[in-house]
Design an enzyme around this catalytic site. Structure first.
Site, PDB file in Angstrom:
ATOM      1  N   HIS A 113       0.831  -1.216   0.000  1.00 48.20           N
ATOM      2  CA  HIS A 113       0.000   0.000   0.000  1.00 48.20           C
ATOM      3  C   HIS A 113       0.872   1.275   0.000  1.00 48.20           C
ATOM      4  O   HIS A 113       2.094   1.204   0.065  1.00 48.20           O
ATOM      5  CB  HIS A 113      -0.971   0.008   1.175  1.00 48.20           C
ATOM      6  CG  HIS A 113      -0.299  -0.044   2.509  1.00 48.20           C
ATOM      7  ND1 HIS A 113       0.309  -1.184   2.969  1.00 48.20           N
ATOM      8  CD2 HIS A 113      -0.124   0.891   3.477  1.00 48.20           C
ATOM      9  CE1 HIS A 113       0.808  -0.940   4.170  1.00 48.20           C
ATOM     10  NE2 HIS A 113       0.574   0.320   4.491  1.00 48.20           N
ATOM     11  N   THR A 133       2.401   4.081  -4.509  1.00 43.59           N
ATOM     12  CA  THR A 133       3.407   4.004  -5.575  1.00 43.59           C
ATOM     13  C   THR A 133       4.584   3.095  -5.213  1.00 43.59           C
ATOM     14  O   THR A 133       4.950   2.976  -4.049  1.00 43.59           O
ATOM     15  CB  THR A 133       3.966   5.409  -5.872  1.00 43.59           C
ATOM     16  OG1 THR A 133       4.248   6.048  -4.616  1.00 43.59           O
ATOM     17  CG2 THR A 133       2.994   6.248  -6.679  1.00 43.59           C
ATOM     18  N   ARG A 134       5.165   2.507  -6.234  1.00 48.38           N
ATOM     19  CA  ARG A 134       6.403   1.741  -6.101  1.00 48.38           C
ATOM     20  C   ARG A 134       7.284   2.067  -7.301  1.00 48.38           C
ATOM     21  O   ARG A 134       6.800   2.112  -8.434  1.00 48.38           O
ATOM     22  CB  ARG A 134       6.126   0.225  -6.116  1.00 48.38           C
ATOM     23  CG  ARG A 134       5.322  -0.298  -4.930  1.00 48.38           C
ATOM     24  CD  ARG A 134       6.137  -0.257  -3.644  1.00 48.38           C
ATOM     25  NE  ARG A 134       5.428  -0.793  -2.487  1.00 48.38           N
ATOM     26  CZ  ARG A 134       4.684  -0.062  -1.657  1.00 48.38           C
ATOM     27  NH1 ARG A 134       4.521   1.230  -1.848  1.00 48.38           N
ATOM     28  NH2 ARG A 134       4.121  -0.624  -0.602  1.00 48.38           N
ATOM     29  N   LYS A 148       6.927  12.069  -1.757  1.00 49.95           N
ATOM     30  CA  LYS A 148       6.952  10.890  -0.863  1.00 49.95           C
ATOM     31  C   LYS A 148       8.385  10.390  -0.742  1.00 49.95           C
ATOM     32  O   LYS A 148       9.081  10.259  -1.755  1.00 49.95           O
ATOM     33  CB  LYS A 148       6.052   9.808  -1.450  1.00 49.95           C
ATOM     34  CG  LYS A 148       6.034   8.500  -0.675  1.00 49.95           C
ATOM     35  CD  LYS A 148       5.088   7.516  -1.349  1.00 49.95           C
ATOM     36  CE  LYS A 148       5.422   6.086  -1.022  1.00 49.95           C
ATOM     37  NZ  LYS A 148       4.627   5.133  -1.811  1.00 49.95           N
ATOM     38  N   HIS A 163      15.223   2.685   2.663  1.00 49.56           N
ATOM     39  CA  HIS A 163      15.302   1.256   2.350  1.00 49.56           C
ATOM     40  C   HIS A 163      15.946   0.451   3.482  1.00 49.56           C
ATOM     41  O   HIS A 163      15.440  -0.609   3.861  1.00 49.56           O
ATOM     42  CB  HIS A 163      16.073   1.043   1.048  1.00 49.56           C
ATOM     43  CG  HIS A 163      16.222  -0.399   0.706  1.00 49.56           C
ATOM     44  ND1 HIS A 163      15.151  -1.176   0.340  1.00 49.56           N
ATOM     45  CD2 HIS A 163      17.309  -1.228   0.740  1.00 49.56           C
ATOM     46  CE1 HIS A 163      15.565  -2.423   0.141  1.00 49.56           C
ATOM     47  NE2 HIS A 163      16.859  -2.476   0.376  1.00 49.56           N
ATOM     48  N   CYS A 175       4.240   0.467   6.936  1.00 49.61           N
ATOM     49  CA  CYS A 175       4.160  -0.702   6.080  1.00 49.61           C
ATOM     50  C   CYS A 175       5.109  -1.727   6.690  1.00 49.61           C
ATOM     51  O   CYS A 175       5.886  -1.387   7.592  1.00 49.61           O
ATOM     52  CB  CYS A 175       4.675  -0.215   4.726  1.00 49.61           C
ATOM     53  SG  CYS A 175       4.365  -1.180   3.298  1.00 49.61           S
ATOM     54  N   LYS A 215       8.025  -4.113  -8.237  1.00 50.10           N
ATOM     55  CA  LYS A 215       8.220  -3.929  -9.695  1.00 50.10           C
ATOM     56  C   LYS A 215       8.260  -5.265 -10.437  1.00 50.10           C
ATOM     57  O   LYS A 215       7.898  -5.341 -11.589  1.00 50.10           O
ATOM     58  CB  LYS A 215       9.491  -3.122  -9.978  1.00 50.10           C
ATOM     59  CG  LYS A 215      10.758  -3.819  -9.528  1.00 50.10           C
ATOM     60  CD  LYS A 215      12.010  -3.010  -9.733  1.00 50.10           C
ATOM     61  CE  LYS A 215      12.234  -1.941  -8.715  1.00 50.10           C
ATOM     62  NZ  LYS A 215      12.385  -2.419  -7.302  1.00 50.10           N
TER      63      LYS A 215
HETATM   64  C1  FAD Z   1       7.254   1.295   2.225  1.00 47.30           C
HETATM   65  C2  FAD Z   1       7.593   0.356   1.133  1.00 47.30           C
HETATM   66  C3  FAD Z   1       8.177   0.825  -0.041  1.00 47.30           C
HETATM   67  C4  FAD Z   1       8.518  -0.030  -1.070  1.00 47.30           C
HETATM   68  N1  FAD Z   1       9.020   0.466  -2.232  1.00 47.30           N
HETATM   69  C5  FAD Z   1       9.231  -0.349  -3.280  1.00 47.30           C
HETATM   70  C6  FAD Z   1       9.599   0.186  -4.535  1.00 47.30           C
HETATM   71  O1  FAD Z   1       9.737   1.406  -4.689  1.00 47.30           O
HETATM   72  N2  FAD Z   1       9.764  -0.674  -5.572  1.00 47.30           N
HETATM   73  C7  FAD Z   1       9.586  -2.024  -5.429  1.00 47.30           C
HETATM   74  O2  FAD Z   1       9.758  -2.739  -6.413  1.00 47.30           O
HETATM   75  N3  FAD Z   1       9.228  -2.556  -4.246  1.00 47.30           N
HETATM   76  C8  FAD Z   1       9.036  -1.754  -3.180  1.00 47.30           C
HETATM   77  N4  FAD Z   1       8.631  -2.267  -1.981  1.00 47.30           N
HETATM   78  C9  FAD Z   1       8.561  -3.720  -1.805  1.00 47.30           C
HETATM   79  C10 FAD Z   1       7.316  -4.335  -2.392  1.00 47.30           C
HETATM   80  O3  FAD Z   1       6.179  -3.559  -2.118  1.00 47.30           O
HETATM   81  C11 FAD Z   1       7.186  -5.740  -1.824  1.00 47.30           C
HETATM   82  O4  FAD Z   1       8.401  -6.459  -2.117  1.00 47.30           O
HETATM   83  C12 FAD Z   1       6.034  -6.494  -2.424  1.00 47.30           C
HETATM   84  O5  FAD Z   1       4.831  -5.776  -2.270  1.00 47.30           O
HETATM   85  C13 FAD Z   1       5.926  -7.856  -1.713  1.00 47.30           C
HETATM   86  O6  FAD Z   1       4.849  -8.561  -2.273  1.00 47.30           O
HETATM   87  P1  FAD Z   1       4.258  -9.818  -1.507  1.00 47.30           P
HETATM   88  O7  FAD Z   1       3.247 -10.403  -2.400  1.00 47.30           O
HETATM   89  O8  FAD Z   1       5.380 -10.664  -1.023  1.00 47.30           O
HETATM   90  O9  FAD Z   1       3.584  -9.180  -0.197  1.00 47.30           O
HETATM   91  P2  FAD Z   1       2.116  -8.552  -0.054  1.00 47.30           P
HETATM   92  O10 FAD Z   1       1.773  -7.728  -1.234  1.00 47.30           O
HETATM   93  O11 FAD Z   1       2.053  -7.909   1.290  1.00 47.30           O
HETATM   94  O12 FAD Z   1       1.178  -9.829  -0.091  1.00 47.30           O
HETATM   95  C14 FAD Z   1       1.220 -10.832   0.900  1.00 47.30           C
HETATM   96  C15 FAD Z   1      -0.213 -11.253   1.122  1.00 47.30           C
HETATM   97  O13 FAD Z   1      -0.251 -12.440   1.900  1.00 47.30           O
HETATM   98  C16 FAD Z   1      -1.382 -12.390   2.726  1.00 47.30           C
HETATM   99  N5  FAD Z   1      -1.180 -13.343   3.826  1.00 47.30           N
HETATM  100  C17 FAD Z   1      -0.163 -13.356   4.692  1.00 47.30           C
HETATM  101  N6  FAD Z   1      -0.305 -14.399   5.554  1.00 47.30           N
HETATM  102  C18 FAD Z   1      -1.437 -15.028   5.192  1.00 47.30           C
HETATM  103  C19 FAD Z   1      -2.128 -16.156   5.714  1.00 47.30           C
HETATM  104  N7  FAD Z   1      -1.658 -16.871   6.755  1.00 47.30           N
HETATM  105  N8  FAD Z   1      -3.292 -16.519   5.134  1.00 47.30           N
HETATM  106  C20 FAD Z   1      -3.786 -15.834   4.073  1.00 47.30           C
HETATM  107  N9  FAD Z   1      -3.163 -14.758   3.545  1.00 47.30           N
HETATM  108  C21 FAD Z   1      -2.009 -14.360   4.096  1.00 47.30           C
HETATM  109  C22 FAD Z   1      -1.418 -10.930   3.168  1.00 47.30           C
HETATM  110  O14 FAD Z   1      -2.699 -10.541   3.633  1.00 47.30           O
HETATM  111  C23 FAD Z   1      -1.017 -10.218   1.887  1.00 47.30           C
HETATM  112  O15 FAD Z   1      -2.130  -9.788   1.134  1.00 47.30           O
HETATM  113  C24 FAD Z   1       8.290  -1.419  -0.923  1.00 47.30           C
HETATM  114  C25 FAD Z   1       7.693  -1.909   0.253  1.00 47.30           C
HETATM  115  C26 FAD Z   1       7.340  -1.042   1.262  1.00 47.30           C
HETATM  116  C27 FAD Z   1       6.677  -1.589   2.503  1.00 47.30           C
END
Ligand code: FAD
Length: 388
Positions: free
Chosen positions: A46, A49-50, A262, A266, A312, A345
């Site tokens: 959330h 933007t990324r 914003k 990192h 986050c 990304k």
């Molecule tokens: C502040 C911030 C800035 C960032 N900036 C960048 C950037 O500029 N560029 C970039 O490329 N990346 C960036 N990132 C990193 C990027 O956002 C993450 O690497 C990416 O969103 C991870 O994706 P994910 O699917 O692993 O996690 P998420 O998108 O969080 O998805 C995980 C999902 O699993 C679900 N879940 C967890 N446990 C369970 C369970 N037991 N049962 C059911 N569901 C479950 C959660 O509810 C969630 O929806 C940033 C991250 C943050 C926090």
């Protein structure tokens, strides 16, 4: 009668929703389960933007994946009719005592990624709001930019469901039991079964330590939106940025629709434990102070009033490379975690790779960098070099 899916995706966030879309459009019977209602404000995706960049540190694996991810984002834009990717350009700036871009220029050249080398005077000329010490250097990527992260997930969700995927929201997966060819996925309410399971639980990846125990830690992260003095920091005029200083590595975005510039950091972050509510923005005085000092060093006219702060969380591997692999003992369990604060990304291509592995038995790209074996091989794990 129990229903059997081809694939269950545990965690339908950035990676999981993209995988669900890729699988469903190939006719794979897919169930997505999420603890919340994605996109949502509880995990890693959330805050609007990324950054998306292509001239990546960490070698050709990342550059290849970034280029393929970019292609898939533009296809998603076309298919969904939503604006998802803004090519604002990304200016990567660093104190040369902290980081130098030589290797990345080389990787970029090898892959045809457009990059420009700029010194501090050239940067100040092009973006007059910048006030950088003369020694700072930059690598500018004109075709890089940012993604609207929640919109991307919403677009994948809509298209995945349209293609036949099922989604169960607000349901926590409490256990994953690989059996003989079938995996049982337990929730408090019921148990689901599938031939394959993808574990893409983001910051909660460690909750499945009984399935696989990897050296992952999770941290609370903060971002702040600051009011700039003038319109020169608006999207369209000012690029996205990464900013390496002796205090830490920062990244940021132009002001979009008056929301403010914003900025986030990192490295660092307060450890976050499963089950805890992370402290709200401002709980620690340095939440704002640290971001403000970095933005003031970069562009003092951008560091006005704090308009908004956000919290986050994300999980990190020791080397900040991802975990994208088949479970070492259970060939029908795929692991997609450890995205270490720079995964968004790539989520479009991660979804494609996971679907390739399940449907074709091959990833389709060389992703040996992300194997779980690197934690058990006995070799020292390399130091993290990623910048935002
Ligand atoms: C502040 C911030 C800035 C960032 N900036 C960048 C950037 O500029 N560029 C970039 O490329 N990346 C960036 N990132 C990193 C990027 O956002 C993450 O690497 C990416 O969103 C991870 O994706 P994910 O699917 O692993 O996690 P998420 O998108 O969080 O998805 C995980 C999902 O699993 C679900 N879940 C967890 N446990 C369970 C369970 N037991 N049962 C059911 N569901 C479950 C959660 O509810 C969630 O929806 C940033 C991250 C943050 C926090």
């Amino acid at each position: 009668m129990r229903r059997l899916y081809d694939v269950i995706v545990v965690g339908a966030g950035s990676m999981g929703m993209a995988a669900g879309y890729q699988l469903a459009r190939r006719g794979v019977k897919t169930l997505l389960i999420d603890a919340f209602d994605p996109p949502h404000g509880n995990g890693s995706h959330h805050g609007e933007t990324r950054l998306i960049r292509h001239a990546y540190s960490g070698g050709p694996t990342y550059v290849n994946l970034a280029l393929r991810a970019d292609r898939l984002w533009t296809e998603l834009e076309e298919e969904s009719g939503e604006e998802l990717l803004v090519r604002s350009g990304v200016l990567n700036i660093s104190d040369p005592a902290v980081y130098r871009y030589e290797e990345r220029f080389q990787d970029a050249a090898n892959h045809g990624v457009a990059v420009e080398s700029l010194n501090a005077a050239e940067m100040r000329k092009r973006w007059p709001g910048l006030r950088l010490p003369d020694s700072y250097q930059a690598m500018y990527e004109p075709n890089a930019g940012f993604l609207y992260s929640e919109r991307c997930i919403a677009a994948y969700r809509k298209l995945a469901l349209r293609a036949g995927a099922e989604l169960v929201t607000n349901r926590v997966v409490t256990g994953i039991e690989p059996g003989d060819g079938i995996v049982a996925v337990a929730t408090k309410e019921e148990t689901f079964f599938a031939s394959h399971v993808i574990v893409s639980a983001g910051a909660w990846f460690g909750a499945f330590a009984s399935l696989i125990d990897l050296p992952i830690r999770a941290v609370r992260k903060v971002v702040g939106w600051f009011e700039p003095e003038d319109r020169s920091f608006d999207a369209g005029a000012f690029p996205g940025f990464t900013f390496g200083t002796t205090r830490g590595g920062y990244y940021g975005f132009p002001s979009i629709g008056g929301a403010g510039v914003k900025i986030g950091r990192h490295d660092g972050g307060v450890p976050w434990k499963l089950g805890e509510d992370p402290a709200p923005f401002g709980h620690y005085p340095e939440d704002e102070a640290d971001l403000r000092q970095a933005l003031s060093l970069l562009a003092p006219a951008a560091a006005g009033n704090l308009l908004r702060g956000g919290v986050c969380k994300y999980e990190l591997t020791p080397d900040e490379d991802f975990i994208l692999d088949v479970h070492p003992e259970h060939p029908n369990v795929l692991l997609a975690g450890g995205f270490s604060g720079h995964g968004f990304k790539f989520s479009s291509v991660v979804g494609e790779l996971l679907a390739n592995r399940i449907e074709q038995g091959e990833w389709g790209q060389d992703i040996r960098l992300f194997s779980t074996g690197r934690f058990t091989a006995g070799d020292p794990i390399k130091e993290a070099t990623i910048q935002g």
